[in-house]
Write a protein that holds these residues in place. Structure first.
Motif, PDB file in Angstrom:
ATOM      1  N   ALA A 265      -1.171  -3.158   7.053  1.00 32.01           N
ATOM      2  CA  ALA A 265      -0.731  -3.205   8.463  1.00 32.01           C
ATOM      3  C   ALA A 265      -0.510  -1.713   9.090  1.00 32.01           C
ATOM      4  N   GLN A 266       0.038  -0.946   7.843  1.00 38.11           N
ATOM      5  CA  GLN A 266       0.123   0.592   8.383  1.00 38.11           C
ATOM      6  C   GLN A 266      -0.848   1.431   7.907  1.00 38.11           C
ATOM      7  N   SER A 267      -0.807   2.685   8.849  1.00 38.98           N
ATOM      8  CA  SER A 267      -1.785   3.704   8.673  1.00 38.98           C
ATOM      9  C   SER A 267      -1.471   4.812   7.802  1.00 38.98           C
TER      10      SER A 267
ATOM     11  N   VAL B 143       7.993  -6.064  -4.993  1.00 38.23           N
ATOM     12  CA  VAL B 143       6.600  -5.780  -4.563  1.00 38.23           C
ATOM     13  C   VAL B 143       6.233  -6.552  -3.574  1.00 38.23           C
ATOM     14  N   GLY B 144       5.650  -5.452  -2.382  1.00 40.51           N
ATOM     15  CA  GLY B 144       4.921  -6.202  -1.455  1.00 40.51           C
ATOM     16  C   GLY B 144       5.163  -5.738   0.144  1.00 40.51           C
ATOM     17  N   ILE B 145       5.924  -4.558   0.139  1.00 41.09           N
ATOM     18  CA  ILE B 145       6.491  -4.055   1.420  1.00 41.09           C
ATOM     19  C   ILE B 145       5.022  -3.230   2.035  1.00 41.09           C
ATOM     20  N   SER B 146       4.107  -2.955   1.105  1.00 37.74           N
ATOM     21  CA  SER B 146       2.974  -2.496   1.881  1.00 37.74           C
ATOM     22  C   SER B 146       2.008  -3.534   2.627  1.00 37.74           C
ATOM     23  N   GLY B 147       2.342  -4.782   2.281  1.00 43.68           N
ATOM     24  CA  GLY B 147       1.641  -5.629   2.862  1.00 43.68           C
ATOM     25  C   GLY B 147       0.781  -6.402   1.914  1.00 43.68           C
ATOM     26  N   LYS B 148       0.762  -6.150   0.871  1.00 46.90           N
ATOM     27  CA  LYS B 148       0.037  -6.810  -0.236  1.00 46.90           C
ATOM     28  C   LYS B 148       0.774  -7.057  -1.377  1.00 46.90           C
ATOM     29  N   GLY B 149       0.443  -8.014  -2.345  1.00 42.46           N
ATOM     30  CA  GLY B 149       1.291  -8.284  -3.517  1.00 42.46           C
ATOM     31  C   GLY B 149       0.829  -7.802  -4.694  1.00 42.46           C
ATOM     32  N   VAL B 150       1.299  -8.067  -5.898  1.00 42.73           N
ATOM     33  CA  VAL B 150       1.052  -7.492  -7.082  1.00 42.73           C
ATOM     34  C   VAL B 150      -0.304  -7.566  -7.629  1.00 42.73           C
ATOM     35  N   ASP B 151      -1.248  -8.569  -7.261  1.00 42.70           N
ATOM     36  CA  ASP B 151      -2.597  -8.606  -7.503  1.00 42.70           C
ATOM     37  C   ASP B 151      -3.548  -7.502  -6.828  1.00 42.70           C
ATOM     38  N   SER B 152      -2.737  -6.794  -6.021  1.00 43.26           N
ATOM     39  CA  SER B 152      -3.630  -5.770  -5.461  1.00 43.26           C
ATOM     40  C   SER B 152      -2.977  -4.324  -5.814  1.00 43.26           C
ATOM     41  N   ILE B 153      -2.181  -4.220  -7.110  1.00 43.71           N
ATOM     42  CA  ILE B 153      -1.544  -3.210  -7.531  1.00 43.71           C
ATOM     43  C   ILE B 153      -2.579  -2.015  -7.893  1.00 43.71           C
TER      44      ILE B 153
END
Length: 315
Positions: free
Chosen positions: A173-175, A140-150
């Motif tokens: 980071a991605q649009s 988990v984390g390729i979106s730029g945020k980790g599990v706490d942001s699920i």
């Protein structure tokens, strides 16, 4: 990989690297056609090229036999992994998700759907944490945020699925709409890692895990809806370029007759924003239309959404 191996093995003077290669093959007919220089075919499911989990003896044996092929100077070589070792592998116990979710009910509002997904995430979180403690890592984390942001991630997916929202909170980071693909990967990783973390439980095969996620969780239903909205935008752009139904099916890798069956509904479907259409039109100009849409649901699950609807209606 087979074609790349052939290129790598070419002499340096012919543009290659002159390096011997080996590989593991999971689909024998493909290897027979491509003819890689050296390959070991293994009778394991996709996603498990080295064999079943918790069998380091089998996994090391696969590695040794694969690397041993480097001594074969004349190719192409395609050897089979011995069935006797596979038969010695004890059958895995039955698998079930460690969490029982509330019965999924059809939802029409974004808030209701988001609440349903947040409940799933909260129920799965202790098992995810247990798996993280045991394995010491997560994907988990390729979106730029980790599990706490699920929970934030599922909110973004729900709002796009329900309302077509292209809003992106700070920290990514991605649009949009490319961000949707990364969020989907993180949400699937979270669910999967949590679902396999019950101590002592059998390990599911990849197909069972896919079926559970896409047919039995609210998150799976939302990702189907995300794909459908992106597919609608793809179809609208192709219609605007005067492609006929058969061409649309071909360009978007759809079953024959799909565009003819749903095209009229797509034209009148609400929630396809100008921003999404613009991004889709740019993808068309770059020859990439349909690429993003195809990344959300595995091919094996792509045409099984109706099974989910029947299951939900009967629950």
């Amino acid at each position: 990989m087979g074609v790349l191996s052939q290129y790598i093995e070419k002499p340096v003077e012919e543009g290659g690297a002159g390096i011997a290669t080996v590989q593991v093959s999971l689909i024998r007919p493909v290897s027979e056609t491509v003819k890689p220089p050296r390959a070991l075919w293994v009778p394991f499911p996709l996603g498990r090229p080295l064999g079943p989990p918790n069998r380091p003896d089998v996994q090391l044996d696969v590695l040794r036999r694969t690397l041993g092929l480097v001594n074969k100077t004349a190719g192409p070589v395609l050897e089979d992994y011995p069935d006797t070792l596979v038969e010695d592998t004890p059958p895995e116990e039955g698998w079930s998700c460690p969490v029982t979710f509330p019965s999924a009910e059809p939802t029409t509002g974004a808030e209701a759907a988001a609440a349903q997904l947040r409940t799933e995430a909260q129920l799965l979180r202790p098992w995810f944490d247990e798996g993280l403690r045991t394995r010491g890592r997560t994907t988990v984390g390729i979106s730029g945020k980790g599990v706490d942001s699920i929970e934030e991630m599922v909110d973004i997916l729900v709002r796009f699925a329900m309302d077509g929202s292209m809003a992106v909170p700070d920290g990514y980071a991605q649009s949009m709409p490319e961000l949707l693909r990364l969020l989907t990967a993180d949400v699937r990783a979270f669910y999967s890692e949590a679902a396999i973390s019950k101590p002592g439980a059998g390990f599911p095969d990849p197909e069972a895990l896919e079926e559970w996620f896409f047919l039995e969780t609210a998150a799976g239903g939302v990702i189907y809806q995300v794909r459908e909205r992106l597919l609608s935008a793809d179809m609208l752009v192709l219609m605007a370029h005067v492609l006929d139904d058969d061409d649309i099916d071909s360009r978007l890798a759809l079953l024959p007759g799909t565009a003819a069956a749903i095209g009229e509904g797509v034209v009148h479907k609400p929630g396809i924003s100008r921003e999404l259409l613009r991004e889709t039109a740019l993808a068309y100009q770059e020859g990439l239309i349909g690429r993003l849409t195809r990344s959300f649901v595995p091919i094996a699950m792509r045409d099984r959404h109706d099974e989910r609807k029947k299951t939900t209606a009967g629950s």
